[in-house]
Scaffold this motif. Structure first.
Motif, PDB file in Angstrom:
ATOM      1  N   MET A   1       0.845  -1.194   0.000  1.00 56.82           N
ATOM      2  CA  MET A   1       0.000   0.000   0.000  1.00 56.82           C
ATOM      3  C   MET A   1       0.885   1.250   0.000  1.00 56.82           C
ATOM      4  SD  MET A   1      -2.603   1.403   2.889  1.00 56.82           S
ATOM      5  CE  MET A   1      -3.898   0.203   2.788  1.00 56.82           C
ATOM      6  N   ILE A   2       0.427   2.250  -0.752  1.00 57.25           N
ATOM      7  CA  ILE A   2       1.196   3.485  -0.922  1.00 57.25           C
ATOM      8  C   ILE A   2       0.381   4.644  -0.358  1.00 57.25           C
ATOM      9  CG2 ILE A   2       2.085   5.077  -2.678  1.00 57.25           C
ATOM     10  CD1 ILE A   2       3.397   2.238  -2.594  1.00 57.25           C
ATOM     11  N   ARG A   3       1.002   5.520   0.402  1.00 61.51           N
ATOM     12  CA  ARG A   3       0.325   6.760   0.796  1.00 61.51           C
ATOM     13  C   ARG A   3       1.291   7.932   0.683  1.00 61.51           C
ATOM     14  NH1 ARG A   3      -1.453   4.475   6.018  1.00 61.51           N
ATOM     15  NH2 ARG A   3      -0.744   6.436   6.890  1.00 61.51           N
ATOM     16  N   VAL A   4       0.846   9.021   0.069  1.00 61.59           N
ATOM     17  CA  VAL A   4       1.635  10.249  -0.040  1.00 61.59           C
ATOM     18  C   VAL A   4       0.801  11.319   0.642  1.00 61.59           C
ATOM     19  CG1 VAL A   4       2.758  11.851  -1.623  1.00 61.59           C
ATOM     20  CG2 VAL A   4       2.565   9.440  -2.238  1.00 61.59           C
ATOM     21  N   GLN A   5       1.335  11.944   1.678  1.00 62.48           N
ATOM     22  CA  GLN A   5       0.495  12.802   2.509  1.00 62.48           C
ATOM     23  C   GLN A   5       1.323  13.876   3.211  1.00 62.48           C
ATOM     24  OE1 GLN A   5      -0.780   9.406   4.960  1.00 62.48           O
ATOM     25  NE2 GLN A   5       0.432  10.180   6.699  1.00 62.48           N
ATOM     26  N   THR A   6       0.643  14.926   3.655  1.00 54.13           N
ATOM     27  CA  THR A   6       1.326  15.961   4.448  1.00 54.13           C
ATOM     28  C   THR A   6       1.330  15.591   5.935  1.00 54.13           C
ATOM     29  OG1 THR A   6      -0.743  17.189   4.615  1.00 54.13           O
ATOM     30  CG2 THR A   6       0.771  17.856   2.875  1.00 54.13           C
TER      31      THR A   6
ATOM     32  N   LYS B   1       2.641   6.623  -8.948  1.00 56.92           N
ATOM     33  CA  LYS B   1       2.991   5.568  -9.918  1.00 56.92           C
ATOM     34  C   LYS B   1       4.349   4.958  -9.598  1.00 56.92           C
ATOM     35  CE  LYS B   1       0.734   7.619 -13.896  1.00 56.92           C
ATOM     36  NZ  LYS B   1       0.984   8.247 -15.192  1.00 56.92           N
ATOM     37  N   GLU B   2       5.324   5.798  -9.290  1.00 53.11           N
ATOM     38  CA  GLU B   2       6.679   5.293  -9.029  1.00 53.11           C
ATOM     39  C   GLU B   2       6.706   4.458  -7.746  1.00 53.11           C
ATOM     40  OE1 GLU B   2       9.576   5.328 -10.792  1.00 53.11           O
ATOM     41  OE2 GLU B   2       8.316   6.098 -12.405  1.00 53.11           O
ATOM     42  N   LEU B   3       5.991   4.917  -6.718  1.00 55.48           N
ATOM     43  CA  LEU B   3       5.975   4.146  -5.464  1.00 55.48           C
ATOM     44  C   LEU B   3       5.275   2.803  -5.683  1.00 55.48           C
ATOM     45  CD1 LEU B   3       5.237   6.891  -2.762  1.00 55.48           C
ATOM     46  CD2 LEU B   3       7.435   5.931  -3.451  1.00 55.48           C
ATOM     47  N   PHE B   4       4.223   2.809  -6.484  1.00 51.30           N
ATOM     48  CA  PHE B   4       3.533   1.548  -6.777  1.00 51.30           C
ATOM     49  C   PHE B   4       4.459   0.592  -7.543  1.00 51.30           C
ATOM     50  CE2 PHE B   4       0.762  -1.139  -9.425  1.00 51.30           C
ATOM     51  CZ  PHE B   4       0.104  -1.809  -8.406  1.00 51.30           C
TER      52      PHE B   4
ATOM     53  N   THR C   1      16.470   7.405  -5.053  1.00 49.94           N
ATOM     54  CA  THR C   1      16.853   7.894  -6.385  1.00 49.94           C
ATOM     55  C   THR C   1      15.729   7.808  -7.416  1.00 49.94           C
ATOM     56  OG1 THR C   1      17.702   5.709  -6.977  1.00 49.94           O
ATOM     57  CG2 THR C   1      19.285   7.265  -6.053  1.00 49.94           C
ATOM     58  N   LYS C   2      14.642   7.074  -7.120  1.00 53.18           N
ATOM     59  CA  LYS C   2      13.605   6.855  -8.127  1.00 53.18           C
ATOM     60  C   LYS C   2      12.264   7.508  -7.802  1.00 53.18           C
ATOM     61  CE  LYS C   2      15.586   2.407  -9.499  1.00 53.18           C
ATOM     62  NZ  LYS C   2      16.180   2.788 -10.786  1.00 53.18           N
ATOM     63  N   ALA C   3      12.066   7.931  -6.562  1.00 57.01           N
ATOM     64  CA  ALA C   3      10.785   8.555  -6.211  1.00 57.01           C
ATOM     65  C   ALA C   3      10.903  10.065  -6.437  1.00 57.01           C
ATOM     66  CB  ALA C   3      10.426   8.247  -4.763  1.00 57.01           C
TER      67      ALA C   3
ATOM     68  N   GLN D   1       4.874  11.351 -17.101  1.00 52.05           N
ATOM     69  CA  GLN D   1       5.066  10.839 -15.738  1.00 52.05           C
ATOM     70  C   GLN D   1       5.897   9.558 -15.678  1.00 52.05           C
ATOM     71  OE1 GLN D   1       1.311  10.865 -13.608  1.00 52.05           O
ATOM     72  NE2 GLN D   1       1.009  13.035 -13.993  1.00 52.05           N
ATOM     73  N   GLU D   2       6.705   9.319 -16.718  1.00 54.36           N
ATOM     74  CA  GLU D   2       7.654   8.199 -16.699  1.00 54.36           C
ATOM     75  C   GLU D   2       9.036   8.773 -16.957  1.00 54.36           C
ATOM     76  OE1 GLU D   2       7.140   4.804 -16.609  1.00 54.36           O
ATOM     77  OE2 GLU D   2       4.954   4.647 -16.819  1.00 54.36           O
ATOM     78  N   VAL D   3      10.028   8.353 -16.166  1.00 52.62           N
ATOM     79  CA  VAL D   3      11.401   8.798 -16.402  1.00 52.62           C
ATOM     80  C   VAL D   3      11.794   8.450 -17.835  1.00 52.62           C
ATOM     81  CG1 VAL D   3      13.816   8.389 -15.773  1.00 52.62           C
ATOM     82  CG2 VAL D   3      12.092   8.699 -13.993  1.00 52.62           C
ATOM     83  N   ALA D   4      12.405   9.401 -18.542  1.00 56.27           N
ATOM     84  CA  ALA D   4      12.677   9.204 -19.968  1.00 56.27           C
ATOM     85  C   ALA D   4      14.026   9.826 -20.329  1.00 56.27           C
ATOM     86  CB  ALA D   4      11.570   9.865 -20.791  1.00 56.27           C
TER      87      ALA D   4
END
Lengths: 148, 83
Positions: free
Chosen positions: A1-6, A58-61, A117-119, B59-62
């Motif tokens: 499960m992913i959550r992005v929040q303040t 999307k990246e976290l998923f 490095t990816k989020a 929205q995809e790294v490119a």
């Protein structure tokens, strides 16, 4: 499960909920990232995290999916905050759960290494000398590449 | 074309998002950046160090040579620092 929040999160409550929901879990691993009050030899009074809404989720998923493909995991939780934070505040929580410890411990480290490095998050520090964007660190890239 | 900026790219340009209609010679992210560099000092400063720029298309790294058109959402940013 992913959550992005303040909002802040309650580490104990999050871990308790995961363990209570699934009795096939034999072990949980967790990582909590906090705001430091220094960078090099300078004091930091606050850190503002910005992110790319839409792409972040999307990246976290994708990271969660990748971890589940590599390890046999019962549960994955990633909670990542954004907005203005103070030293000592929690930034990120990663929890992984598996039947045996190896999968949860390894996948937890994998997730935080790749998150770095990816989020799509960016950190702006309020330093004594003014505002400064945090640079990516070579050692974070090396840590992420270990898992390729 | 929707173009978004994050990190120090945003700070140097001074805005986080804009809708652009680039000229025909803009066919990929490299040519978009080259065209933007001529749009003001902030753009020139933001895109001065091409090796430090990161890009996402829809929205995809490119990679920088990704072909883009008016329907695309292009984001240009400094290296990500999550976690």
């Amino acid at each position: 499960m992913i959550r992005v929040q303040t909002e802040d999160f309650d580490i104990g409550a999050e871990i308790t909920r995961i363990g209570a929901d699934n009795t096939e879990i034999g072990g949980l691993a967790s990582f909590v990232g906090l705001v430091r009050d220094y960078a090099g030899d300078e004091k930091i009074s606050a850190m503002t995290l910005e992110h790319y809404p839409g792409m972040t989720e999307k990246e976290l998923f994708k990271l969660e999916t990748e971890a589940r493909e590599r390890w046999d995991l019962q549960e994955v939780l990633i909670v990542h905050r954004y907005g203005r934070l103070k030293p000592g505040d929690r930034i990120v929580l990663v929890v992984t759960a598996s039947a045996h410890r190896k999968a949860s411990l390894e996948s937890c480290q994998f997730l935080i290494d790749w998150l770095k490095t990816k989020a799509p998050f960016w950190k702006l520090e309020d330093r004594e000398s003014g505002a400064k964007w945090v640079d990516s660190r070579e050692q974070d890239t090396v840590a992420a590449d270990k898992w390729v | 074309m929707q173009v978004l900026y994050f990190g120090w790219v945003k700070s140097r340009i001074g805005i986080s998002k804009e809708t652009l209609s680039p000229p025909l010679e803009v066919t990929n992210v490299v040519t978009l950046i080259d065209w933007l560099k001529g749009q003001g000092d902030g753009y020139a400063a933001a895109f001065n160090d091409a090796a430090s720029l990161r890009v996402a298309v829809n929205q995809e790294v490119a990679p920088l040579d990704t072909v883009i058109s008016d329907d695309d959402e292009v984001a240009i940013f400094s290296p990500m620092t999550g976690g």
